[in-house]
Design a protein around this motif. Structure first.
Motif, PDB file in Angstrom:
ATOM      1  N   UNK A  61      40.156  31.556  34.610  1.00  0.00           N
ATOM      2  CA  UNK A  61      40.772  31.993  35.866  1.00  0.00           C
ATOM      3  C   UNK A  61      39.825  31.926  37.057  1.00  0.00           C
ATOM      4  N   UNK A  62      40.376  31.493  38.196  1.00  0.00           N
ATOM      5  CA  UNK A  62      39.690  31.545  39.488  1.00  0.00           C
ATOM      6  C   UNK A  62      40.467  32.397  40.478  1.00  0.00           C
ATOM      7  N   UNK A  63      41.775  32.515  40.268  1.00  0.00           N
ATOM      8  CA  UNK A  63      42.649  33.341  41.098  1.00  0.00           C
ATOM      9  C   UNK A  63      43.457  34.243  40.171  1.00  0.00           C
ATOM     10  N   UNK A  64      43.982  35.313  40.734  1.00  0.00           N
ATOM     11  CA  UNK A  64      44.806  36.210  39.922  1.00  0.00           C
ATOM     12  C   UNK A  64      45.906  36.854  40.768  1.00  0.00           C
ATOM     13  N   UNK A  65      47.016  37.142  40.108  1.00  0.00           N
ATOM     14  CA  UNK A  65      48.114  37.876  40.728  1.00  0.00           C
ATOM     15  C   UNK A  65      48.418  39.076  39.849  1.00  0.00           C
ATOM     16  N   UNK A  66      48.389  40.256  40.458  1.00  0.00           N
ATOM     17  CA  UNK A  66      48.643  41.517  39.748  1.00  0.00           C
ATOM     18  C   UNK A  66      49.963  42.073  40.236  1.00  0.00           C
ATOM     19  N   UNK A  67      50.788  42.554  39.311  1.00  0.00           N
ATOM     20  CA  UNK A  67      52.157  42.899  39.656  1.00  0.00           C
ATOM     21  C   UNK A  67      52.514  44.312  39.197  1.00  0.00           C
ATOM     22  N   UNK A  68      53.123  45.057  40.115  1.00  0.00           N
ATOM     23  CA  UNK A  68      53.799  46.296  39.764  1.00  0.00           C
ATOM     24  C   UNK A  68      55.181  46.242  40.405  1.00  0.00           C
ATOM     25  N   UNK A  69      56.226  46.214  39.582  1.00  0.00           N
ATOM     26  CA  UNK A  69      57.581  46.087  40.140  1.00  0.00           C
ATOM     27  C   UNK A  69      58.563  46.974  39.398  1.00  0.00           C
TER      28      UNK A  69
ATOM     29  N   UNK B 112      46.130  48.106  33.410  1.00  0.00           N
ATOM     30  CA  UNK B 112      47.408  48.688  32.991  1.00  0.00           C
ATOM     31  C   UNK B 112      48.615  48.006  33.628  1.00  0.00           C
ATOM     32  N   UNK B 113      48.370  46.962  34.400  1.00  0.00           N
ATOM     33  CA  UNK B 113      49.455  46.260  35.075  1.00  0.00           C
ATOM     34  C   UNK B 113      49.578  44.832  34.550  1.00  0.00           C
ATOM     35  N   UNK B 114      50.693  44.197  34.904  1.00  0.00           N
ATOM     36  CA  UNK B 114      50.862  42.787  34.553  1.00  0.00           C
ATOM     37  C   UNK B 114      49.907  41.946  35.406  1.00  0.00           C
ATOM     38  N   UNK B 115      49.144  41.073  34.761  1.00  0.00           N
ATOM     39  CA  UNK B 115      48.207  40.194  35.466  1.00  0.00           C
ATOM     40  C   UNK B 115      48.467  38.747  35.048  1.00  0.00           C
ATOM     41  N   UNK B 116      48.571  37.873  36.040  1.00  0.00           N
ATOM     42  CA  UNK B 116      48.692  36.441  35.781  1.00  0.00           C
ATOM     43  C   UNK B 116      47.453  35.751  36.316  1.00  0.00           C
TER      44      UNK B 116
ATOM     45  N   UNK C 123      44.467  37.707  44.726  1.00  0.00           N
ATOM     46  CA  UNK C 123      43.043  37.712  45.048  1.00  0.00           C
ATOM     47  C   UNK C 123      42.263  36.781  44.126  1.00  0.00           C
ATOM     48  N   UNK C 124      41.001  36.569  44.460  1.00  0.00           N
ATOM     49  CA  UNK C 124      40.096  35.818  43.593  1.00  0.00           C
ATOM     50  C   UNK C 124      39.863  36.603  42.305  1.00  0.00           C
ATOM     51  N   UNK C 125      39.754  35.875  41.209  1.00  0.00           N
ATOM     52  CA  UNK C 125      39.500  36.555  39.933  1.00  0.00           C
ATOM     53  C   UNK C 125      38.100  37.168  39.910  1.00  0.00           C
ATOM     54  N   UNK C 126      38.030  38.384  39.383  1.00  0.00           N
ATOM     55  CA  UNK C 126      36.743  39.034  39.122  1.00  0.00           C
ATOM     56  C   UNK C 126      36.953  39.992  37.955  1.00  0.00           C
ATOM     57  N   UNK C 127      35.999  40.031  37.001  1.00  0.00           N
ATOM     58  CA  UNK C 127      36.146  40.929  35.844  1.00  0.00           C
ATOM     59  C   UNK C 127      36.380  42.389  36.221  1.00  0.00           C
ATOM     60  N   UNK C 128      35.751  42.846  37.304  1.00  0.00           N
ATOM     61  CA  UNK C 128      35.918  44.237  37.720  1.00  0.00           C
ATOM     62  C   UNK C 128      37.343  44.501  38.189  1.00  0.00           C
ATOM     63  N   UNK C 129      37.920  43.557  38.931  1.00  0.00           N
ATOM     64  CA  UNK C 129      39.312  43.720  39.369  1.00  0.00           C
ATOM     65  C   UNK C 129      40.235  43.695  38.155  1.00  0.00           C
ATOM     66  N   UNK C 130      39.942  42.809  37.218  1.00  0.00           N
ATOM     67  CA  UNK C 130      40.727  42.745  35.984  1.00  0.00           C
ATOM     68  C   UNK C 130      40.694  44.091  35.256  1.00  0.00           C
TER      69      UNK C 130
END
Length: 255
Positions: free
Chosen positions: A247-255, A229-233, A217-224
């Motif tokens: 950042x303008x985009x972000x990828x959040x990962x739970x694996x 508690x998850x990995x964020x790139x 998704x698009x980067x936003x401080x609230x989403x961050x």
């Protein structure tokens, strides 16, 4: 493989970054907010089984027609955009009425024409820009798409986000929600193919019940903050990795 559709929440730019995140044992991937197929088709080419979920009937119909008989769909598209009165006035008439046609291939052809001839790729709104984005190469690519790894499931839901409830918790999910909105007026946001009406707080709550997922998704401080508690790139608009401040985009990962 490049999607034949324009815009519609296309996240294909994230493909290279995503391939470094997907675990080796990930064979099937579920997209709960499927529309354009941009990122999804690239994963199909990697021999991943991709399941697209939608509650927009026109999305499910278009991909069903493209899979079952691409030449018939192309012929109907050519007829639609070749119509002598296919101009701005008829385009806006078609936005309001294409869903009433009895033939699924005609409906899907008009859906495609509305998307490709629209400034923003919208279907039920947006500005007419003519047929400059439809040509012989468009048809060639459509006819030669290998879609055997793609399946699209239609859901009878009143809210897009509830599609997540139908996906088993152990399945790998890739969610591509729209920009964050503070949603100060409940139900004020219109649900569209370009921007699904998704509350990020509710999305976060539903993903907590799932085992393995990625959010792009698009980067936003609230989403961050929601996913702290998850990995964020973090990435810039060209999907090169950057620090959070850029950042303008972000990828959040739970694996």
């Amino acid at each position: 493989m490049k999607t034949p559709l324009k815009a519609l929440n296309n996240r294909s730019g994230a493909f290279s970054a995503l391939t470094k995140i997907l675990p080796d044992d990930c064979v099937t991937v579920h997209f709960p907010f499927f529309a354009s197929g941009g990122l999804e088709l690239y994963l199909c080419a990697l021999d991943k089984k991709v399941v697209g979920h939608t509650y927009h009937w026109c999305v499910e119909e278009f991909w069903a027609c493209l899979k079952s008989n691409p030449q018939r769909l192309i012929d109907n598209i050519k007829f639609t955009v070749g119509y002598e009165y296919f101009e701005e006035k008829f385009f806006y008439y078609m936005q309001e009425n294409f869903q009433t046609n009895a033939d699924i291939f005609v409906r899907s052809a008009q859906f495609f024409a509305l998307n490709r001839c629209n400034e923003d790729g919208q279907i039920f709104g947006g500005k007419f820009v003519g047929t400059k984005h439809i040509n012989d190469l468009t048809y060639f690519n459509m006819k030669n798409l290998d879609l055997h790894n793609l399946s699209v499931r239609m859901h009878e839901e009143s809210d897009t986000i509830n599609i997540l409830d139908s996906i088993e918790s152990d399945q790998f999910i890739i969610a591509t929600p729209p920009k964050f909105s503070h949603r100060l007026l409940p139900n004020a946001q219109i649900d569209t193919l370009i921007s699904p009406n998704i509350d990020h707080t509710v999305l976060n709550d539903k993903l907590k019940l799932k085992d393995r997922w990625v959010v792009i998704c698009d980067y936003h401080p609230k989403i961050n903050e929601l996913y702290s508690n998850y990995e964020i790139q973090y990435f810039n608009q060209n999907w090169s990795m950057v620090d959070k401040e850029s950042a303008e985009e972000m990828i959040i990962v739970k694996s």
